[in-house]
Design a protein around this motif. Structure first.
Motif, PDB file in Angstrom:
ATOM      1  N   LYS A   1      40.103  17.958  -5.319  1.00 13.90           N
ATOM      2  CA  LYS A   1      40.736  19.251  -5.007  1.00 13.90           C
ATOM      3  C   LYS A   1      42.250  19.192  -5.197  1.00 13.90           C
ATOM      4  O   LYS A   1      42.834  20.030  -5.876  1.00 13.90           O
ATOM      5  CB  LYS A   1      40.447  19.654  -3.545  1.00 13.90           C
ATOM      6  CG  LYS A   1      39.000  19.672  -3.165  1.00 13.90           C
ATOM      7  CD  LYS A   1      38.804  20.044  -1.702  1.00 13.90           C
ATOM      8  CE  LYS A   1      39.296  19.025  -0.707  1.00 13.90           C
ATOM      9  NZ  LYS A   1      38.549  17.754  -0.691  1.00 13.90           N
ATOM     10  N   SER A   2      42.881  18.181  -4.573  1.00 13.40           N
ATOM     11  CA  SER A   2      44.348  18.090  -4.650  1.00 13.40           C
ATOM     12  C   SER A   2      44.792  17.829  -6.084  1.00 13.40           C
ATOM     13  O   SER A   2      45.784  18.404  -6.534  1.00 13.40           O
ATOM     14  CB  SER A   2      44.864  16.965  -3.750  1.00 13.40           C
ATOM     15  OG  SER A   2      44.602  17.268  -2.419  1.00 13.40           O
ATOM     16  N   THR A   3      44.065  16.984  -6.770  1.00 10.77           N
ATOM     17  CA  THR A   3      44.426  16.674  -8.160  1.00 10.77           C
ATOM     18  C   THR A   3      44.440  17.954  -8.992  1.00 10.77           C
ATOM     19  O   THR A   3      45.387  18.218  -9.733  1.00 10.77           O
ATOM     20  CB  THR A   3      43.423  15.661  -8.749  1.00 10.77           C
ATOM     21  OG1 THR A   3      43.442  14.487  -7.937  1.00 10.77           O
ATOM     22  CG2 THR A   3      43.767  15.304 -10.176  1.00 10.77           C
TER      23      THR A   3
ATOM     24  N   PHE B   1      48.083  26.207  -1.775  1.00 16.17           N
ATOM     25  CA  PHE B   1      48.054  25.580  -0.449  1.00 16.17           C
ATOM     26  C   PHE B   1      47.173  24.341  -0.517  1.00 16.17           C
ATOM     27  O   PHE B   1      46.032  24.414  -0.975  1.00 16.17           O
ATOM     28  CB  PHE B   1      47.424  26.526   0.577  1.00 16.17           C
ATOM     29  CG  PHE B   1      48.239  27.746   0.893  1.00 16.17           C
ATOM     30  CD1 PHE B   1      49.189  27.717   1.905  1.00 16.17           C
ATOM     31  CD2 PHE B   1      48.034  28.940   0.206  1.00 16.17           C
ATOM     32  CE1 PHE B   1      49.924  28.854   2.219  1.00 16.17           C
ATOM     33  CE2 PHE B   1      48.764  30.075   0.517  1.00 16.17           C
ATOM     34  CZ  PHE B   1      49.718  30.039   1.524  1.00 16.17           C
ATOM     35  N   ASP B   2      47.679  23.206  -0.037  1.00 13.85           N
ATOM     36  CA  ASP B   2      46.850  21.999   0.021  1.00 13.85           C
ATOM     37  C   ASP B   2      46.600  21.608   1.473  1.00 13.85           C
ATOM     38  O   ASP B   2      47.459  21.015   2.111  1.00 13.85           O
ATOM     39  CB  ASP B   2      47.506  20.843  -0.741  1.00 13.85           C
ATOM     40  CG  ASP B   2      46.522  19.699  -0.983  1.00 13.85           C
ATOM     41  OD1 ASP B   2      45.401  19.740  -0.428  1.00 13.85           O
ATOM     42  OD2 ASP B   2      46.874  18.761  -1.718  1.00 13.85           O
ATOM     43  N   GLU B   3      45.448  21.962   1.993  1.00 12.44           N
ATOM     44  CA  GLU B   3      45.027  21.663   3.368  1.00 12.44           C
ATOM     45  C   GLU B   3      46.147  21.948   4.373  1.00 12.44           C
ATOM     46  O   GLU B   3      46.501  21.082   5.182  1.00 12.44           O
ATOM     47  CB  GLU B   3      44.599  20.192   3.486  1.00 12.44           C
ATOM     48  CG  GLU B   3      43.623  19.772   2.407  1.00 12.44           C
ATOM     49  CD  GLU B   3      42.291  19.291   2.933  1.00 12.44           C
ATOM     50  OE1 GLU B   3      42.009  19.460   4.134  1.00 12.44           O
ATOM     51  OE2 GLU B   3      41.518  18.760   2.123  1.00 12.44           O
ATOM     52  N   PRO B   4      46.729  23.150   4.348  1.00 14.95           N
ATOM     53  CA  PRO B   4      47.929  23.375   5.163  1.00 14.95           C
ATOM     54  C   PRO B   4      47.668  23.362   6.667  1.00 14.95           C
ATOM     55  O   PRO B   4      48.609  23.227   7.435  1.00 14.95           O
ATOM     56  CB  PRO B   4      48.396  24.768   4.725  1.00 14.95           C
ATOM     57  CG  PRO B   4      47.159  25.451   4.264  1.00 14.95           C
ATOM     58  CD  PRO B   4      46.330  24.360   3.624  1.00 14.95           C
TER      59      PRO B   4
HETATM   60 MG   LIG Z   1      43.438  16.320  -1.026  1.00 11.31          MG
END
Ligand SMILES: [Mg+2]
Ligand SMILES: Nc1ncnc2c1ncn2[C@@H]1O[C@H](COP(=O)(O)OP(=O)(O)O)[C@@H](O)[C@H]1O
Length: 353
Positions: free
Chosen positions: A42-44, A157-160
């Motif tokens: 996901k983050s990538t 947004f990354d797991e904010p």
């Molecule tokens: Mg991640």
């Protein structure tokens, strides 16, 4: 405003392939969540959209323009991270205005835009404090202030909300949804929490091992999971899986030793092993003689519903009941399956039939 388009996007870290050719269209103004277990990529994927990570192959377009080699600051995207990434030596006001200052925006305008952002997020009284003097929820608001003050085309947004406690998470979820309604900007939101994805997004994209497994509206994913993986990942408590066998003509199936007629025929030969997926609300109580006997092992009274964790044969299931039913451990519940609501999977491949 801007659409986002991913075509054949691949990411290799050395010899390890983290993303295996993702194709995805995100419409202008849409709110899309990337959801999946930790390490699924996901983050990538998000960082590649932001330009913080190079892509190994494929094309990314923002607003129709290929951005593969456009640096992050020229992509007109703003990203909010899990760890907030605030500058500790700056005040809230300076943190929010920093990006504008770097872009040479005149001080008066920085000031008014910072105030406006602070107002929107209800953090005006905090403007002169430093991050160390704020709670986790307040820091997260400052991080969002820093993103909205730039008025970007795209929010990432990354797991904010992962570092916040449960109550604050729910509050901030509402805040994020409100911001999206207010600005209508294209938003991509990464989370491992399926509840967060379903409650926030217009559309959720489910990732597993660097691949896009299924995408759809929250209701589609809940009602029409295309694989056992999605069926069990989406929904809480998770979907029950009862083993079964196709008895004949694609409608008659044997579930836990009982013959049942499916409402819609499935394309599977007699004798095929299947898994019948039934949501906790997909059961109801029936007559003692007609019901499938389920031995109650644990009762969870939640107020609005009661969850009964039961055994049918050697399979454990969770049944959602109305709180009027005063079930107790040791009871045997005569259950009927609501056959309109079942999902049938191939027991071997886990694919929906
Ligand atoms: Mg991640
Ligand atoms: N900088 C990196 N170097 C090597 N491997 C990485 C790097 N970043 C991520 N990975 C690997 O890529 C995969 C996807 O990671 P990530 O996108 O962070 O997953 P998620 O955000 O879904 O938890 C994981 O297997 C992870 O170990």
């Amino acid at each position: 405003m801007a659409s986002i388009s991913l075509s054949g996007v691949i990411k290799d870290y050395g010899v390890v392939r983290a993303i295996h050719g993702v194709d995805l269209e995100i419409a202008d103004g849409e709110f899309v969540a990337f959801v999946g277990p930790s390490g699924c990529g996901k983050s990538t994927l998000l960082r590649m959209i932001a330009g913080l990570e190079e892509i190994s192959a494929g094309t990314i377009r923002i607003g129709g323009k290929i951005v593969n080699s456009v640096p992050p600051r020229e992509r007109d995207v703003a990203m909010v991270f899990q760890d907030y990434a605030l500058y500790p030596h700056m005040t809230v006001s300076q943190n929010i205005g920093f990006g504008l200052k770097m872009r040479g925006v005149p001080p008066d305008e920085i000031n008014s835009r910072t105030r406006e952002a602070a107002q929107t997020l209800q953090i005006e009284p905090l403007l002169e404090r430093r991050p160390s003097e704020l709670s986790g929820g307040q820091r997260q608001r400052v991080a969002m202030g820093r993103a909205i003050v730039r008025r970007p085309q795209v929010f990432l947004f990354d797991e904010p909300l992962s570092n916040l406690d449960a109550k604050l998470r729910v509050e901030m979820r509402t805040q994020i949804k409100r911001l999206h309604a207010l600005f209508g900007r294209t938003t991509v939101y990464v989370t491992h929490d399926q509840v967060e994805a379903l409650t926030l997004a217009d559309r959720a994209v489910i990732l597993k091992d660097g691949r896009l497994i299924q995408q759809g509206s929250p209701i589609e994913l809940y009602e029409q999971p295309q694989s056992r993986f999605v069926a069990e990942f989406i929904g809480s408590p998770q979907m029950n899986m009862l083993p079964g066998i196709v008895e004949g003509d694609g409608r008659s199936v044997n579930i836990a030793g009982r013959s049942e007629l499916l409402l819609e025929p499935i394309d599977a030969p007699r004798g095929q092993q299947i898994l019948v997926g039934i949501r906790p609300e997909g059961f109801h109580l029936t007559d003692k003689e007609a019901g499938m006997p389920a031995a109650v092992e644990v009762v969870e009274p939640l107020g609005s519903d009661t969850m009964a964790i039961c055994k049918i044969g050697n399979v454990t299931i969770t049944v959602r009941l109305s709180p009027e039913h005063r079930v107790r451990t040791g009871d045997t519940l005569p259950l009927a399956i609501d056959l309109r609501k079942v999902s049938v999977f191939d027991a071997q491949s886990g694919k929906r039939i």
